[in-house]
Design a protein around this motif. Structure first.
Motif, short mmCIF file in Angstrom:
data_model
loop_
_atom_site.label_atom_id
_atom_site.label_comp_id
_atom_site.label_asym_id
_atom_site.label_seq_id
_atom_site.Cartn_x
_atom_site.Cartn_y
_atom_site.Cartn_z
N GLU A 1 -6.22 6.06 9.86
CA GLU A 1 -4.83 5.97 10.26
C GLU A 1 -4.05 5.04 9.34
O GLU A 1 -2.88 5.28 9.04
CB GLU A 1 -4.72 5.47 11.71
CG GLU A 1 -5.21 6.47 12.74
CD GLU A 1 -4.99 5.98 14.16
OE1 GLU A 1 -3.85 5.55 14.47
OE2 GLU A 1 -5.95 6.00 14.96
N ALA A 2 -4.70 3.98 8.87
CA ALA A 2 -4.06 3.06 7.93
C ALA A 2 -3.75 3.77 6.61
O ALA A 2 -2.68 3.59 6.03
CB ALA A 2 -4.94 1.84 7.68
N ARG A 3 -4.70 4.58 6.14
CA ARG A 3 -4.46 5.36 4.92
C ARG A 3 -3.26 6.28 5.10
O ARG A 3 -2.39 6.39 4.24
CB ARG A 3 -5.70 6.21 4.59
CG ARG A 3 -6.90 5.43 4.11
CD ARG A 3 -8.10 6.36 3.92
NE ARG A 3 -9.31 5.61 3.69
CZ ARG A 3 -9.70 5.15 2.50
NH1 ARG A 3 -8.95 5.41 1.44
NH2 ARG A 3 -10.80 4.45 2.37
N GLN A 4 -3.20 6.94 6.25
CA GLN A 4 -2.11 7.86 6.51
C GLN A 4 -0.79 7.13 6.58
O GLN A 4 0.25 7.64 6.13
CB GLN A 4 -2.36 8.63 7.82
CG GLN A 4 -1.49 9.86 7.98
CD GLN A 4 -1.71 10.90 6.89
OE1 GLN A 4 -2.84 11.19 6.50
NE2 GLN A 4 -0.62 11.46 6.37
N ALA A 5 -0.80 5.93 7.15
CA ALA A 5 0.44 5.14 7.24
C ALA A 5 0.99 4.82 5.86
O ALA A 5 2.21 4.74 5.67
CB ALA A 5 0.18 3.85 8.01
N ALA A 6 0.10 4.66 4.88
CA ALA A 6 0.53 4.34 3.52
C ALA A 6 1.34 5.46 2.90
O ALA A 6 2.13 5.23 1.97
CB ALA A 6 -0.68 4.02 2.65
N THR A 7 1.20 6.67 3.41
CA THR A 7 1.95 7.80 2.85
C THR A 7 3.42 7.74 3.23
O THR A 7 4.24 8.46 2.65
CB THR A 7 1.38 9.16 3.32
OG1 THR A 7 1.57 9.28 4.74
CG2 THR A 7 -0.11 9.26 3.01
N THR A 8 3.78 6.90 4.19
CA THR A 8 5.16 6.80 4.62
C THR A 8 6.01 5.97 3.68
O THR A 8 7.24 6.02 3.75
CB THR A 8 5.27 6.22 6.05
OG1 THR A 8 4.79 4.87 6.04
CG2 THR A 8 4.45 7.04 7.04
N TYR A 9 5.39 5.18 2.81
CA TYR A 9 6.17 4.34 1.90
C TYR A 9 5.70 4.40 0.45
O TYR A 9 6.23 3.69 -0.42
CB TYR A 9 6.18 2.88 2.39
CG TYR A 9 4.80 2.24 2.47
CD1 TYR A 9 4.29 1.50 1.41
CD2 TYR A 9 4.01 2.38 3.61
CE1 TYR A 9 3.03 0.92 1.48
CE2 TYR A 9 2.76 1.81 3.69
CZ TYR A 9 2.28 1.07 2.63
OH TYR A 9 1.03 0.49 2.71
N THR A 10 4.69 5.23 0.16
CA THR A 10 4.24 5.45 -1.22
C THR A 10 4.08 6.95 -1.44
O THR A 10 3.93 7.71 -0.49
CB THR A 10 2.90 4.76 -1.52
OG1 THR A 10 1.90 5.30 -0.64
CG2 THR A 10 2.98 3.26 -1.32
#
Length: 325
Positions: A267-276
């Protein structure tokens, strides 16, 4: 034995800008708690790297809103750019590495760390940052960086400090490394195009570079200290005095976010797609940092010593205990 600081210690980071925080209700009094029906708009200066994923994940999960905080993140190139914004009031909190905060402290800027942000994995082969070179580069080890140009996101800061230490430990001359400043997201293309000989990259930049054939010659965070604190969240000393309730609520929300991200890395990896800008291949190969809620004071003191050795602080001497406790 390593000494750790409780995650409830105080820390803050900011970005240069106009004063004025902005709030949906009461941004200065601290009266808007989670049970009052009011919310406080809180702006946090961040660097758009994978290290800050827990903040975005925590916002998604409601860890901030449940404490009356309407969280907004604003990107900057590095921690050194964030500090002035926090002090000016443009941001209530910021994400910054310990070296940036110690530089601020030695210049008389009143900031305080409030909670840890991230820590190295301690893996000297694959860490959250690495010094990348082209596949066909003659550079094979850290000591061979001497005499070459290395990109870092901010000059005279934690990047060149740890790269110098990696070169020094490998038997090279750190004074002969030539550093240039460049944003992380620009580094893969600059390396591939031959604008620099090497680049100290965070994630996702280093995974993108690997996908283009680049390789790492050193992981300087882990080489410097296998338990190195990479960044903390900080605020102005003024805010800790004028709105301790807001600081407390922010700290609690960050702690919950860090713990959740540690236990839910996909989920943390997926969250990174929201700003990179990360594609699926890069996403699954990202190296994540560790996200403990405690700051490793011994490792910060080592950064202070290395910074003094490199002349970062001029004639001043940082006081990590005062800043990170």
């Amino acid at each position: 034995m390593r000494r750790r600081i409780p995650g409830l210690a105080i820390a803050v980071v900011t970005i240069v800008g106009a004063a004025g925080c902005g709030s949906s209700s009461d941004s200065t009094s601290g009266a808007s708690a989670s049970g009052s029906g009011k919310t406080t708009e809180v702006k946090v200066g961040i660097v758009p790297i994978v290290d800050v994923a827990p903040l975005y994940l925590g916002k998604q999960k409601g860890f901030f809103s449940s404490r009356g905080i309407d969280l907004a993140m604003v990107s900057a190139q590095g921690g050194a750019a964030i500090v002035p914004g926090v002090v000016s009031g443009q941001f209530q909190f910021g994400f910054s590495n310990p070296t940036s905060l110690m530089l601020a402290q030695t210049k008389g800027i009143a900031v305080k760390s409030v909670i840890n942000a991230c820590t190295t994995t301690g893996n000297t082969t694959t860490d959250v940052t690495g010094v990348m070179v082209k596949k066909d580069s003659p550079i094979k080890s850290a000591k061979e960086l001497a005499g070459h140009t290395v990109a870092v996101n901010t000059l005279k800061n934690i990047g060149d400090t740890v790269v110098r230490e990696a070169v020094r430990k490998d038997g090279g001359d750190p004074s002969k490394v030539k550093f240039v400043e460049m944003a992380f997201d620009q580094m893969p293309a600059a390396l591939a195009g031959g604008q620099v000989d090497a680049a100290w990259m965070g994630e996702p930049a280093q995974t993108i570079a690997r996908s283009q054939g680049a390789r790492s010659v050193t992981a300087p965070f882990a080489e410097t200290d296998p338990e190195l604190t990479l960044a903390t969240y900080f605020t102005s000393t003024k805010l800790t005095q004028e709105n301790p309730d807001l600081v407390k609520r922010f700290k609690e929300a960050v702690a919950e976010s860090l713990t959740y991200a540690s236990a839910h890395q996909d989920e943390a990896r997926q969250a990174a797609t929201t700003y990179t800008k990360i594609d699926a291949t890069v996403l699954k190969n990202l190296t994540l940092p560790l996200w403990p809620t405690e700051t490793n004071l011994a490792s910060v003191e080592k950064l202070a010593s290395l910074g003094e050795q490199d002349g970062l602080f001029g004639d001043a001497k940082p006081d990590p205990k005062a800043l990170f406790q």
